[in-house]
Design a protein around this motif. Structure first.
Motif, PDB file in Angstrom:
ATOM      1  N   GLY A   1     -66.834 -16.694  54.357  1.00 51.89           N
ATOM      2  CA  GLY A   1     -65.825 -17.296  55.221  1.00 51.89           C
ATOM      3  C   GLY A   1     -65.457 -18.707  54.795  1.00 51.89           C
ATOM      4  N   MET A   2     -66.469 -19.523  54.496  1.00 55.33           N
ATOM      5  CA  MET A   2     -66.191 -20.894  54.065  1.00 55.33           C
ATOM      6  C   MET A   2     -65.586 -20.921  52.663  1.00 55.33           C
ATOM      7  SD  MET A   2     -66.905 -22.902  56.551  1.00 55.33           S
ATOM      8  CE  MET A   2     -66.870 -24.490  55.728  1.00 55.33           C
ATOM      9  N   LEU A   3     -66.073 -20.078  51.779  1.00 58.42           N
ATOM     10  CA  LEU A   3     -65.554 -20.052  50.415  1.00 58.42           C
ATOM     11  C   LEU A   3     -64.102 -19.566  50.400  1.00 58.42           C
ATOM     12  CD1 LEU A   3     -66.180 -20.469  47.409  1.00 58.42           C
ATOM     13  CD2 LEU A   3     -66.927 -18.071  47.325  1.00 58.42           C
ATOM     14  N   GLY A   4     -63.801 -18.542  51.180  1.00 58.49           N
ATOM     15  CA  GLY A   4     -62.426 -18.059  51.238  1.00 58.49           C
ATOM     16  C   GLY A   4     -61.487 -19.078  51.846  1.00 58.49           C
ATOM     17  N   GLY A   5     -61.944 -19.801  52.874  1.00 60.70           N
ATOM     18  CA  GLY A   5     -61.102 -20.811  53.495  1.00 60.70           C
ATOM     19  C   GLY A   5     -60.789 -21.979  52.577  1.00 60.70           C
ATOM     20  N   SER A   6     -61.656 -22.213  51.582  1.00 56.51           N
ATOM     21  CA  SER A   6     -61.427 -23.344  50.681  1.00 56.51           C
ATOM     22  C   SER A   6     -60.178 -23.160  49.814  1.00 56.51           C
ATOM     23  CB  SER A   6     -62.647 -23.537  49.773  1.00 56.51           C
ATOM     24  OG  SER A   6     -62.821 -22.421  48.906  1.00 56.51           O
ATOM     25  N   PHE A   7     -59.702 -21.932  49.688  1.00 54.49           N
ATOM     26  CA  PHE A   7     -58.479 -21.711  48.911  1.00 54.49           C
ATOM     27  C   PHE A   7     -57.241 -22.217  49.657  1.00 54.49           C
ATOM     28  CE2 PHE A   7     -61.410 -18.566  47.134  1.00 54.49           C
ATOM     29  CZ  PHE A   7     -61.238 -18.784  45.769  1.00 54.49           C
TER      30      PHE A   7
ATOM     31  N   VAL B   1     -77.460 -35.306  60.447  1.00 54.76           N
ATOM     32  CA  VAL B   1     -77.536 -35.535  59.003  1.00 54.76           C
ATOM     33  C   VAL B   1     -76.288 -35.032  58.283  1.00 54.76           C
ATOM     34  CG1 VAL B   1     -78.831 -34.982  56.907  1.00 54.76           C
ATOM     35  CG2 VAL B   1     -80.059 -35.466  59.036  1.00 54.76           C
ATOM     36  N   PHE B   2     -75.813 -33.845  58.668  1.00 56.67           N
ATOM     37  CA  PHE B   2     -74.749 -33.196  57.900  1.00 56.67           C
ATOM     38  C   PHE B   2     -73.351 -33.716  58.199  1.00 56.67           C
ATOM     39  CE2 PHE B   2     -76.701 -28.888  56.410  1.00 56.67           C
ATOM     40  CZ  PHE B   2     -77.550 -29.615  55.592  1.00 56.67           C
ATOM     41  N   ILE B   3     -73.088 -34.140  59.421  1.00 55.27           N
ATOM     42  CA  ILE B   3     -71.724 -34.577  59.751  1.00 55.27           C
ATOM     43  C   ILE B   3     -71.289 -35.761  58.875  1.00 55.27           C
ATOM     44  CG2 ILE B   3     -70.241 -35.502  61.549  1.00 55.27           C
ATOM     45  CD1 ILE B   3     -70.857 -32.530  61.809  1.00 55.27           C
TER      46      ILE B   3
ATOM     47  N   TRP C   1     -68.422 -37.511  53.829  1.00 50.96           N
ATOM     48  CA  TRP C   1     -68.488 -38.072  52.480  1.00 50.96           C
ATOM     49  C   TRP C   1     -67.950 -37.069  51.459  1.00 50.96           C
ATOM     50  CZ3 TRP C   1     -71.386 -36.432  48.202  1.00 50.96           C
ATOM     51  CH2 TRP C   1     -71.378 -37.304  47.109  1.00 50.96           C
ATOM     52  N   LEU C   2     -68.254 -35.789  51.657  1.00 47.64           N
ATOM     53  CA  LEU C   2     -67.716 -34.766  50.766  1.00 47.64           C
ATOM     54  C   LEU C   2     -66.183 -34.713  50.854  1.00 47.64           C
ATOM     55  CD1 LEU C   2     -70.201 -31.777  51.303  1.00 47.64           C
ATOM     56  CD2 LEU C   2     -70.031 -33.253  49.282  1.00 47.64           C
ATOM     57  N   ILE C   3     -65.642 -34.816  52.053  1.00 48.26           N
ATOM     58  CA  ILE C   3     -64.188 -34.784  52.221  1.00 48.26           C
ATOM     59  C   ILE C   3     -63.538 -35.979  51.530  1.00 48.26           C
ATOM     60  CG2 ILE C   3     -62.316 -34.905  53.922  1.00 48.26           C
ATOM     61  CD1 ILE C   3     -64.133 -33.359  55.847  1.00 48.26           C
ATOM     62  N   ASN C   4     -64.160 -37.151  51.667  1.00 50.84           N
ATOM     63  CA  ASN C   4     -63.615 -38.344  51.017  1.00 50.84           C
ATOM     64  C   ASN C   4     -63.735 -38.271  49.503  1.00 50.84           C
ATOM     65  OD1 ASN C   4     -63.090 -39.362  53.574  1.00 50.84           O
ATOM     66  ND2 ASN C   4     -64.987 -40.571  53.648  1.00 50.84           N
TER      67      ASN C   4
ATOM     68  N   MET D   1     -65.506 -27.667  51.489  1.00 53.17           N
ATOM     69  CA  MET D   1     -65.790 -26.335  52.021  1.00 53.17           C
ATOM     70  C   MET D   1     -66.546 -25.471  51.018  1.00 53.17           C
ATOM     71  SD  MET D   1     -62.354 -25.392  54.206  1.00 53.17           S
ATOM     72  CE  MET D   1     -63.106 -23.949  54.932  1.00 53.17           C
ATOM     73  N   VAL D   2     -66.314 -25.683  49.721  1.00 47.95           N
ATOM     74  CA  VAL D   2     -67.064 -24.938  48.709  1.00 47.95           C
ATOM     75  C   VAL D   2     -68.547 -25.307  48.770  1.00 47.95           C
ATOM     76  CG1 VAL D   2     -67.364 -24.546  46.235  1.00 47.95           C
ATOM     77  CG2 VAL D   2     -65.067 -24.683  47.207  1.00 47.95           C
ATOM     78  N   VAL D   3     -68.843 -26.598  48.896  1.00 48.16           N
ATOM     79  CA  VAL D   3     -70.239 -27.041  48.987  1.00 48.16           C
ATOM     80  C   VAL D   3     -70.890 -26.485  50.252  1.00 48.16           C
ATOM     81  CG1 VAL D   3     -71.752 -29.043  49.144  1.00 48.16           C
ATOM     82  CG2 VAL D   3     -69.753 -29.108  47.643  1.00 48.16           C
ATOM     83  N   ILE D   4     -70.164 -26.529  51.368  1.00 48.90           N
ATOM     84  CA  ILE D   4     -70.715 -26.008  52.625  1.00 48.90           C
ATOM     85  C   ILE D   4     -70.963 -24.504  52.513  1.00 48.90           C
ATOM     86  CG2 ILE D   4     -70.234 -25.695  55.077  1.00 48.90           C
ATOM     87  CD1 ILE D   4     -68.611 -28.267  54.994  1.00 48.90           C
ATOM     88  N   ALA D   5     -70.087 -23.795  51.791  1.00 46.88           N
ATOM     89  CA  ALA D   5     -70.303 -22.360  51.582  1.00 46.88           C
ATOM     90  C   ALA D   5     -71.617 -22.099  50.854  1.00 46.88           C
ATOM     91  CB  ALA D   5     -69.131 -21.766  50.794  1.00 46.88           C
TER      92      ALA D   5
END
Length: 533
Positions: free
Chosen positions: A185-191, A246-248, A253-256, A264-268
Motif C-alpha cells: 500500500g505504501m509502495l504503490g502510493g509512492s508513485f 520517534v517516527f513522526i 525529515w524524510l519528506i524534507n 513513502m518508499v522508506v516507510i514501505a
C-alpha cells in the motif's frame, strides 16, 4: 517373589491364577507398558475362560484402551514409552493456569508492541503528507481527506475478516499477510499516479494491511496473559506513543530530504518488519490440566471457537456501545489529520508543527499509564471513567482552535493527548465488561466493522467544513461535537448494564478481581482498544 496386584479392590484374590489379575497384566502389556510379572500360557487360558463366562472381550486378542487402564490402576500422569516402566501413582497437582502469564508471553508482548507502533505511526503520519499531497494534485482538502478516511475505514471494515481468518488459519499467518499488504500500500502510493490511485493503494491496500496486523496482535496478548494482562497490554499500548514520538519527526525529515514520494518508499520498507513480528507469533497452546475426578492428565479441547458470534447483536448494551464507537471514532481520528495543517496555517514552521504530534504522543503515554493506575484503584466503574475522559477530550478539542501561538498549541496538544490516551486505553476494557473475554474476538470484529462508518465519513465531513470556512479549526469543532454526542450513548450503555441483571456479572466489574475471589473473570485491564489514530 513376584509382586502381584488386584484390580478388583480389597478382598479380591491376587494369587497367580487370579483371572482379574491376568486380564489386567495382559492388557497393560498390550497397551505398551511393561507387564509387572510373567504371564504363563496357563494363566492366559484361565483369563480367556473368565472373559467368556462374564461376556468380556478376549484379553489376549483385543487391545485395552489406555483410558481404561488408568482407571483400573488408579494411575495419574502419562504412560511411559513402550519398554519402559510407568509409576503407578503420582501426587495430584492443582489445575494448570489458563494463561502462562510470562515466559514466551513476554516475547509476544514485545512483538505486539512493535506491531502497534508500526501501524499507528503510519496512520498518525497522514497529517505530515496532507499539504504535500494536496499541492501535488491541486485538490480540495475534502478530496485529500478521503485517502486517510478510506484507509481507516477499510481497517475497521475488514476487522471481522481478520478475526475470522485468525481463527481459521492462525494469528501468525494473518499478521505476516498484513505486513505484505501494508508494504504494498505504501509502495504503490509512492508513485502518486492519480488521486484515485492513492485511494486504492494508500487507502484500501494499506488499510487492509493494518487490519490484518493489528487485530490478531491484540488477541494474542490476551491469550497469553491473565493475572498480568494489565501490565502486558500497557506495554503493547505504549508502542503507539513511543513509535509516534520517534517516527513522526523522522518522517518529516524524510519528506524534507527526499520529498513525500521518497519518504513513502522508506516507510514501505519499514512495514516489512510486520512480517518478522508475525513470524514470532507462536500459537498459544493451553497447558494440560489434571481432572480431580479421575486424576488423569489430559489436554484442553482443541476445538476452534465459531468464526463470528452474531448473537451479540441481540444485546441492547452491545448495540449501544456500537453507536458510541461510531461517533467517538470521528473525534479520535480528525486531530491526527488536521493538527499539523492547522499549526502551519497560523504561521508555525513545518518542523515545529511536527513536534506538536510528538508532544501529543508523550502526553498520550502519560494518560494511558495514569489511567491504568486509576483503574486499578477501582474508585469508579470503567464505563463511567471512560465517559468522563471522553467529555474532557471533546471539550478540549472544541477549545483548541482558540490557540493562536505555538506555546498555547503545545499546551493544548499535551492536554488533549492525556485525555485521549486515557480514553482509548479504556475502550477494550469496557468492551470486555460488556461481553466478556470469551466473546472478545467476535465483539471486537463487529465493533470495528461498524466504526468504519464513522471513519469513512468523519474526515471528509471535516474537510468539507474546512473548505467552506477556509479554516482548519473547523475540523476540531466537528471532532469535539462528535465526542460529546457519543457520551450520551455511553451513559445509556451504563444504564443497560446496571439494569440488565439482578446480580453483578463480569460485565459489571469495576476493577481487577480480588486475589481471594475465585471463578470471577478478570475484566479490568488497561489495554489499547482504539485503532491507531
Amino acid at each position: 517373589m513376584r509382586r502381584t496386584f488386584s484390580p478388583q479392590g480389597p478382598g479380591s484374590s491376587d494369587t497367580e491364577g487370579s483371572p482379574g489379575r491376568v486380564i489386567l497384566l495382559l492388557r497393560i502389556a498390550q497397551a505398551g507398558a511393561d507387564p509387572l510379572c510373567h504371564v504363563s500360557e496357563k494363566e492366559r487360558e484361565r483369563a480367556r475362560e473368565h472373559s467368556r463366562r462374564n461376556q468380556l472381550p478376549d484379553p489376549c486378542g483385543q487391545r485395552m484402551w489406555l483410558k481404561e487402564l488408568k482407571k483400573l490402576f488408579g494411575v495419574r500422569g502419562e504412560w511411559g514409552a513402550p519398554g519402559r516402566s510407568t509409576p503407578l501413582h503420582s501426587e495430584t497437582k492443582p489445575p494448570a493456569p489458563a494463561c502462562t502469564d510470562g515466559g514466551y508471553g513476554w516475547v509476544i508482548a514485545a512483538t505486539c508492541f512493535v506491531v502497534t507502533g508500526l501501524t499507528s505511526s503510519v496512520v498518525r503520519s497522514f497529517g505530515l503528507f496532507f499539504i504535500e499531497v494536496q499541492e501535488h494534485f491541486d485538490e480540495q482538502a475534502s478530496n485529500i481527506s478521503w485517502i486517510s478516511a478510506i484507509a481507516v475505514a477499510v481497517f475497521h471494515l475488514t476487522s471481522p475478516v481478520a478475526s475470522a481468518l485468525s481463527v481459521l488459519l492462525s494469528h501468525r499467518a494473518v499478521i505476516m499477510l498484513g505486513g505484505l499488504f501494508a508494504m504494498l500500500g505504501m509502495l504503490g502510493g509512492s508513485f502518486g499516479l492519480s488521486l484515485v490511485w492513492m485511494y486504492l493503494t494508500t487507502g484500501v491496500i494499506l488499510g487492509l494491511g493494518i487490519s490484518f496486523s493489528w487485530i490478531p496482535a491484540q488477541s494474542m496478548v490476551n491469550q497469553y496473559f491473565n493475572q498480568r494482562r494489565a501490565m502486558a497490554n500497557a506495554i503493547v499500548s505504549s508502542g503507539e506513543c513511543v513509535f509516534s514520538f520517534v517516527f513522526i519527526p523522522f518522517f518529516q525529515w524524510l519528506i524534507n530530504s527526499m520529498a513525500w514520494k521518497g519518504a513513502m518508499v522508506v516507510i514501505a520498507g519499514l512495514q516489512l518488519n510486520l512480517c518478522v513480528c508475525g513470524a514470532l507469533m507462536r500459537p498459544y497452546r493451553p497447558p494440560a490440566k489434571n481432572t480431580p475426578s479421575s486424576g488423569v492428565k489430559r489436554q484442553d479441547s482443541e476445538e476452534k471457537p465459531p468464526l463470528m458470534d452474531f448473537s451479540l447483536l441481540k444485546l441492547p448494551k452491545f448495540l449501544s456501545i456500537i453507536v458510541f464507537a461510531l461517533f467517538s471514532v470521528v473525534g479520535f481520528h480528525i486531530p491526527a489529520i488536521y493538527l499539523v495543517p492547522f499549526a502551519q496555517g497560523i504561521g508555525v514552521e513545518k518542523l515545529s508543527a511536527t513536534f506538536l504530534v510528538s508532544y501529543w504522543s508523550v502526553a498520550d503515554l502519560v494518560g494511558r499509564l495514569g489511567c491504568g493506575w486509576l483503574v486499578n484503584l477501582a474508585l469508579v466503574r470503567n464505563i463511567r471513567l471512560l465517559a468522563m475522559m471522553t467529555t474532557v477530550l471533546g471539550t478540549s478539542l472544541m477549545l483548541l482552535p482558540i490557540a493562536t501561538s505555538y506555546p498555547s498549541l503545545a499546551a493544548f496538544s499535551c492536554f488533549c493527548g492525556v485525555s485521549f490516551g486515557a480514553a482509548v486505553s479504556l475502550l477494550l476494557t469496557v468492551l470486555i465488561d460488556v461481553v466478556g473475554v470469551s466473546r472478545l474476538d467476535s465483539a471486537l470484529g463487529m465493533l470495528m466493522f461498524f466504526r468504519s462508518v464513522g471513519c469513512l465519513l468523519g474526515p471528509p465531513l471535516a474537510g468539507t467544513l474546512v473548505d467552506m470556512t477556509g479554516n482548519y479549526g473547523s475540523g476540531f469543532y466537528a471532532a469535539g461535537g462528535a465526542l460529546i454526542t457519543s457520551v450520551g450513548f455511553l451513559l445509556l450503555t451504563d444504564f443497560l448494564m446496571t439494569s440488565s441483571e439482578g446480580r453483578p456479572g463480569p460485565e459489571l466489574e469495576r476493577g481487577p478481581p480480588d486475589s481471594q475471589r475465585k471463578g470471577v473473570e478478570q475484566c479490568s485491564v488497561c489495554v489499547k482498544a482504539a485503532p491507531p489514530p
